[in-house]
Design a protein around this motif. Structure first.
Motif, PDB file in Angstrom:
ATOM      1  N   ALA A   1       0.843  -1.204   0.000  1.00 34.55           N
ATOM      2  CA  ALA A   1       0.000   0.000   0.000  1.00 34.55           C
ATOM      3  C   ALA A   1       0.873   1.246   0.000  1.00 34.55           C
ATOM      4  O   ALA A   1       0.616   2.201  -0.745  1.00 34.55           O
ATOM      5  CB  ALA A   1      -0.917  -0.008   1.221  1.00 34.55           C
ATOM      6  N   THR A   2       1.896   1.227   0.844  1.00 35.97           N
ATOM      7  CA  THR A   2       2.765   2.398   0.918  1.00 35.97           C
ATOM      8  C   THR A   2       3.455   2.663  -0.407  1.00 35.97           C
ATOM      9  O   THR A   2       3.517   3.792  -0.886  1.00 35.97           O
ATOM     10  CB  THR A   2       3.821   2.184   2.012  1.00 35.97           C
ATOM     11  N   LEU A   3       3.958   1.593  -0.987  1.00 34.87           N
ATOM     12  CA  LEU A   3       4.614   1.742  -2.286  1.00 34.87           C
ATOM     13  C   LEU A   3       3.643   2.309  -3.324  1.00 34.87           C
ATOM     14  O   LEU A   3       4.003   3.202  -4.105  1.00 34.87           O
ATOM     15  CB  LEU A   3       5.138   0.383  -2.763  1.00 34.87           C
ATOM     16  N   ALA A   4       2.431   1.792  -3.296  1.00 39.14           N
ATOM     17  CA  ALA A   4       1.424   2.272  -4.241  1.00 39.14           C
ATOM     18  C   ALA A   4       1.189   3.761  -4.046  1.00 39.14           C
ATOM     19  O   ALA A   4       1.143   4.532  -5.021  1.00 39.14           O
ATOM     20  CB  ALA A   4       0.125   1.497  -4.065  1.00 39.14           C
ATOM     21  N   ILE A   5       1.053   4.179  -2.795  1.00 39.57           N
ATOM     22  CA  ILE A   5       0.840   5.608  -2.524  1.00 39.57           C
ATOM     23  C   ILE A   5       2.004   6.420  -3.083  1.00 39.57           C
ATOM     24  O   ILE A   5       1.819   7.432  -3.751  1.00 39.57           O
ATOM     25  CB  ILE A   5       0.671   5.864  -1.013  1.00 39.57           C
TER      26      ILE A   5
ATOM     27  N   TRP B   1       1.678  13.817   1.519  1.00 40.24           N
ATOM     28  CA  TRP B   1       1.156  12.463   1.353  1.00 40.24           C
ATOM     29  C   TRP B   1       2.250  11.427   1.488  1.00 40.24           C
ATOM     30  O   TRP B   1       2.037  10.343   2.013  1.00 40.24           O
ATOM     31  CB  TRP B   1       0.454  12.333  -0.004  1.00 40.24           C
ATOM     32  N   MET B   2       3.433  11.767   1.002  1.00 40.06           N
ATOM     33  CA  MET B   2       4.531  10.820   1.158  1.00 40.06           C
ATOM     34  C   MET B   2       4.871  10.658   2.631  1.00 40.06           C
ATOM     35  O   MET B   2       5.172   9.548   3.084  1.00 40.06           O
ATOM     36  CB  MET B   2       5.748  11.302   0.378  1.00 40.06           C
ATOM     37  N   GLY B   3       4.818  11.755   3.353  1.00 40.23           N
ATOM     38  CA  GLY B   3       5.050  11.676   4.793  1.00 40.23           C
ATOM     39  C   GLY B   3       4.049  10.736   5.441  1.00 40.23           C
ATOM     40  O   GLY B   3       4.404   9.882   6.266  1.00 40.23           O
ATOM     41  N   ALA B   4       2.796  10.874   5.046  1.00 42.01           N
ATOM     42  CA  ALA B   4       1.759  10.004   5.609  1.00 42.01           C
ATOM     43  C   ALA B   4       2.053   8.551   5.264  1.00 42.01           C
ATOM     44  O   ALA B   4       1.914   7.647   6.107  1.00 42.01           O
ATOM     45  CB  ALA B   4       0.393  10.409   5.060  1.00 42.01           C
TER      46      ALA B   4
END
Lengths: 263, 249
Positions: free
Chosen positions: A130-134, A155-158
């Motif tokens: 999920a993180t990679l997708a974001i 958003w990357m921080g999140a």
């Protein structure tokens, strides 16, 4: 593994305490494996949704499957005081249908660690993906200039925060402790809600500012439109005979656009 | 000071889809107050409002889309500021405000017992001359009480848009004018900037109410929104009145 079963467990808790309005309470009086007053006996006597109360002591649990079928609640006298020793059907104690309150489950027969970490690992993989997708989506949006870097960083921080919490699970536990929340899963929901709330508020502010700026632009456009038409002689520029046409007297008095951007 | 002939005076006519009416309003202004220039702010009309106003010889500011009455009036005040007007008055394009009161408002602005920065026409100082819907009366009463308490002066018709202001008011409103339902908030702004408000009894045409006597949910929203704005406004910084220097508020 606790972490990931925590939410369903919490939900089950909620359901168990809310749903069966007519749930009865049975009290265990014997710590024997079976016989009158034993836990095994009470489970047999109990109906669906009933609560079985365990006074301080140690109680063997043999018929866990019945417990699951009936969706009972086991309520001890405190984690320190009441211990349940699963000798058969110990899986019931972590089943969604069964609620264990204020009681410790003896380590010996707790569901195996392998199973637990298996679930955890799966969840970690999901979080990672999920993180990679974001990350990828955000980068792509920036690349196409659809998203300003400022928000991209946000958003990357999140995403990074999500990643850290999913890998470093102890951190979440500590945060939960620090917040005084028992279930780490709840802590993550509260944190996430807080972040989302602040973000939305921020966007409301941004939208209001955009609206104000757009209004000023529209007014300026209208003014330029007027002056252009007057200059071309397409529209009346003044009414009274003696009054000055637009552009006659001018000091640049335009209101400053009352916005400041900071990064 | 009492000589108002030298002053440059502007009537701002906000109009939204008022074809068939706006020309009459302009002619009325010319007849009763010939020394007023007229600027019509066409707030994104879909009809011939702008064309009719221009045919009548009025200056027309055409908004590219609807900004609401607040945005329209602010456009008018910006125009007044830019072209150096000393007095600006709002005369609604729906014919609700009667231009025959303009000389009276002007006189009150400059020769009142104590000089005022803003003079507005109040329907409720005496007999309004027509039947005001009950809901509107109640709303008006509430605003009236709140505003009178805040400003420590009697404000009988805080929602009246028929208002005339001097250069200080023009400068203030050109820089900042409230959004949706601006009249009540604008009064508070004037008070916060220590501009003096004065009211004059007028009658208005009932027309315009047909359109603006909004349905109940909307009036409720209006009430709550304006009360919130009033409340928040109380905690705003109170900058010094706009003197010649237009400092950032």
């Amino acid at each position: 593994m606790k972490r990931l079963t925590a939410l369903p467990l919490a939900l089950a808790c909620l359901l168990a305490t809310v749903a069966p309005a007519g749930a009865e309470t049975l009290r265990v009086t014997s710590s024997a494996e079976d016989g009158p007053g034993s836990l095994g006996q009470k489970i047999l006597e109990a109906g669906p949704g009933d609560v079985i109360v365990l006074p301080p002591g140690s109680y063997p649990l043999t018929n866990g499957d019945t417990l699951i079928e009936q969706g009972n609640t086991l309520r001890g006298a405190g984690v320190e005081a009441t211990t349940i020793v699963p000798t058969g059907g110990g899986g019931a104690l972590v089943d969604d249908a069964v609620t264990v309150e204020d009681a410790r489950v003896a380590d010996a027969l707790q569901p195996s660690d392998e199973e637990g970490s298996g679930i955890e690992r799966k969840a970690q993989i999901v979080a990672l993906i999920a993180t990679l997708a974001i990350f990828l989506v955000v980068l792509e949006l920036v690349r196409r200039r659809r998203l300003v870097e400022r928000y991209a960083l946000l958003w990357m921080g999140a995403a990074v925060a999500l990643l850290v919490l999913s890998i470093w699970t102890d951190l979440l536990g500590e945060i939960a402790d620090a917040m005084g929340i028992q279930e780490p899963a709840n802590a993550i929901f509260i944190l996430a809600f807080g972040v989302v709330f602040v973000l939305l508020l921020h966007f409301s502010v941004a939208t209001s500012r955009l609206g104000e700026e757009t209004k000023i632009l529209a007014q300026e456009t209208a003014r330029l439109d007027l002056e252009l038409r007057v200059a071309r002689g397409e529209a009346p520029g003044s009414n009274g005979a003696g009054s000055a046409p637009p552009g006659a007297e001018q000091d640049e008095h335009d209101p400053p656009i009352a916005t400041q951007r900071d990064g | 000071m009492a000589d108002t002939a030298e002053l440059r005076k502007l009537a701002i006519v906000p109009a939204l889809n008022e074809a068939g009416m706006v020309a009459r309003v302009i002619r009325d202004i010319r007849r009763h107050a010939p020394d007023f220039d007229v600027v019509v702010v066409d707030d994104g009309s879909a009809d011939a409002t702008a064309a009719e106003a221009e045919a009548e010889g009025s200056v027309v500011i055409r908004h590219p889309y609807n900004l609401g009455i607040g945005g329209a009036m602010q456009s008018g005040y910006k125009y007044a500021l830019r072209y150096g007007y000393d007095v600006a008055v709002q005369v609604d394009g729906d014919g609700q405000h009667k231009p025959e009161y303009l000389p009276e408002l002007l006189a009150a602005l400059h020769t009142g017992e104590d000089e005022a920065d803003m003079v507005y026409g109040s329907r409720f100082r005496g007999d309004p001359g027509y039947k005001v819907p009950l809901g509107r009366r109640i709303g008006n009463l509430i605003f009236s009480l709140v505003l009178s308490a805040i400003t420590r002066q009697r404000i009988t018709d805080p929602t009246s848009g028929f208002r005339m202001t001097n250069r200080r008011g023009i400068e203030l409103f050109a820089r900042d004018y409230p959004h949706d339902y601006p009249e009540v908030e604008a009064l508070l702004m004037l008070h916060a900037h220590r501009l003096r408000i004065h009211e004059v009894q007028v009658r208005m045409n009932a027309r315009g109410f047909g359109r603006s006597s909004i349905d109940y949910p909307r009036s409720a929203y209006y009430m709550v929104k304006v009360l919130l704005a009033l409340f928040v406004g109380l905690f705003r910084r109170r900058p010094v009145p706009v003197e010649a220097t237009a400092s950032e508020s």
